[in-house]
Design an enzyme around this catalytic site. Structure first.
Site, PDB file in Angstrom:
ATOM      1  N   TYR A 157       0.847  -1.198   0.000  1.00 54.33           N
ATOM      2  CA  TYR A 157       0.000   0.000   0.000  1.00 54.33           C
ATOM      3  C   TYR A 157       0.886   1.252   0.000  1.00 54.33           C
ATOM      4  O   TYR A 157       0.702   2.148  -0.825  1.00 54.33           O
ATOM      5  CB  TYR A 157      -0.935   0.020   1.212  1.00 54.33           C
ATOM      6  CG  TYR A 157      -1.704   1.328   1.312  1.00 54.33           C
ATOM      7  CD1 TYR A 157      -2.722   1.628   0.399  1.00 54.33           C
ATOM      8  CD2 TYR A 157      -1.383   2.286   2.277  1.00 54.33           C
ATOM      9  CE1 TYR A 157      -3.405   2.836   0.468  1.00 54.33           C
ATOM     10  CE2 TYR A 157      -2.064   3.497   2.344  1.00 54.33           C
ATOM     11  CZ  TYR A 157      -3.071   3.764   1.436  1.00 54.33           C
ATOM     12  OH  TYR A 157      -3.745   4.963   1.490  1.00 54.33           O
ATOM     13  N   LYS A 161       1.344   4.216  -2.947  1.00 54.81           N
ATOM     14  CA  LYS A 161       1.087   5.647  -2.763  1.00 54.81           C
ATOM     15  C   LYS A 161       2.338   6.480  -3.073  1.00 54.81           C
ATOM     16  O   LYS A 161       2.235   7.628  -3.509  1.00 54.81           O
ATOM     17  CB  LYS A 161       0.561   5.918  -1.345  1.00 54.81           C
ATOM     18  CG  LYS A 161      -0.859   5.368  -1.149  1.00 54.81           C
ATOM     19  CD  LYS A 161      -1.846   5.974  -2.143  1.00 54.81           C
ATOM     20  CE  LYS A 161      -3.263   5.507  -1.962  1.00 54.81           C
ATOM     21  NZ  LYS A 161      -4.227   6.142  -2.880  1.00 54.81           N
TER      22      LYS A 161
END
Ligand SMILES: NC(=O)c1ccc[n+]([C@@H]2O[C@H](COP(=O)([O-])OP(=O)(O)OC[C@H]3O[C@@H](n4cnc5c(N)ncnc54)[C@H](OP(=O)(O)O)[C@@H]3O)[C@@H](O)[C@H]2O)c1
Length: 278
Positions: A157, A161
């Site tokens: 994750y 990002k």
């Protein structure tokens, strides 16, 4: 620096059925002339549409129920945009998800879904919309403070990002001469449906130590993001604590950061371990 005027805008918002996406719709509703709300959950999108219509009866609100993690779903958005002659001038790439837990125990299908949703979808949707985007136009990407840090147990994750932030900063330069403003918002912890979707079926959660000082309400995150797009700034970390954390993460020597991450990871493992037998 290219700025973008929100007044009268025609925005496509992904992940508009809850959390930050629904808040983007609410805050744009009094100022926009048209919104296209995209997510999988049609009933939740309907509820957001009703809220927007109550605020601005003249607003055109289109719904597009589509799974952005797959090619067919992204194709559906493109088809709807072309068929409805929506004429967007703003794309908000907000849909995204997390996955709490180690890579070794991750469900490969959930990992694939997350990487497709967080990286492939915004890239290909932006590529598809660029020829349709009216000028002056805007692109607002929702990244995360997590993108500033290698994050054990949320590794993919956080890396997705980091991709989103770099992608946005590069595009802001690439599209400036074309009259397209690109801004990127990097929120810290924000109370939305995010954590519920990120948790594993066995309840695996993330280490929340120290998150309290960083937490911002969705209203403040979205207001800061829209302000940044309007002012032509490429990047915003909403909230004083989140700004300070981002600055710290960028300037700490790598070996110090690595030590801190190892200590935190070891602490989290100890607190997650089952109690020793009596
Ligand atoms: N909340 C935080 O702490 C936080 C912090 C930093 C960054 N962010 C970022 O903020 C963005 C918005 O998340 P949120 O916090 O608002 O979480 P959320 O409440 O869970 O909202 C996620 C949105 O994405 C949509 N979505 C999920 N999977 C999808 C798919 N396959 N296709 C299409 N839409 C999909 C969801 O709708 P459906 O389920 O109906 O499809 C929902 O509208 C994400 O990019 C997230 O990474 C959140």
């Amino acid at each position: 620096m290219t700025s973008f005027t929100l007044s009268g805008c025609r925005a496509v918002i992904t992940g508009a059925s809850s959390g930050l996406g629904a808040e983007f719709a609410r805050q744009l509703a009094p100022r926009a002339s048209a919104l296209m709300l995209v997510a999988r959950g049609e009933a939740a999108l309907e509820a957001v549409r009703a809220e927007c219509a109550r605020v601005n009866a003249a607003l055109r609100v289109e719904l597009c129920a589509a799974d952005l993690a797959d090619e067919q779903g992204r194709g559906e958005v493109e088809r709807r945009l072309a068929e409805s002659r929506f004429g967007p001038d703003l794309l908000i790439n907000n849909a995204g998800m997390g996955d709490y837990g180690s890579l070794a125990t991750a469900d490969p299908a959930k990992l694939r879904l997350m990487l497709d949703l967080n990286m492939t979808a915004p890239v290909l949707l932006t590529r598809a919309l660029l020829p349709l985007l009216r000028r002056p136009g805007g692109i607002l990407n929702v990244s995360s403070l997590a993108g500033e840090l290698p994050m054990p147990d949320t590794a993919c994750y956080a890396a997705s990002k980091a991709f989103m932030t770099r992608f946005s900063l590069a595009l802001s330069v690439e599209l400036e001469a074309e009259g397209v403003a690109v801004a990127c918002v990097c929120p810290g912890p924000t109370p939305t449906g995010f954590s519920k979707a990120a948790r594993r079926p066995d309840g695996t959660d993330t280490d929340r130590a120290g998150q309290g000082v960083l937490r911002q309400p969705p209203e403040a995150v979205v207001a800061a993001a829209l302000r940044t797009l309007e002012n032509g700034g490429p990047l915003v970390f909403p909230g004083a604590g989140v700004k300070a954390a981002a600055c710290l993460f960028r300037h700490l020597p790598r070996f110090v950061l690595h030590r801190l991450l190892r200590a935190r990871h070891a602490r989290a493992k100890v607190s997650a371990a089952p109690p020793p037998p009596k």
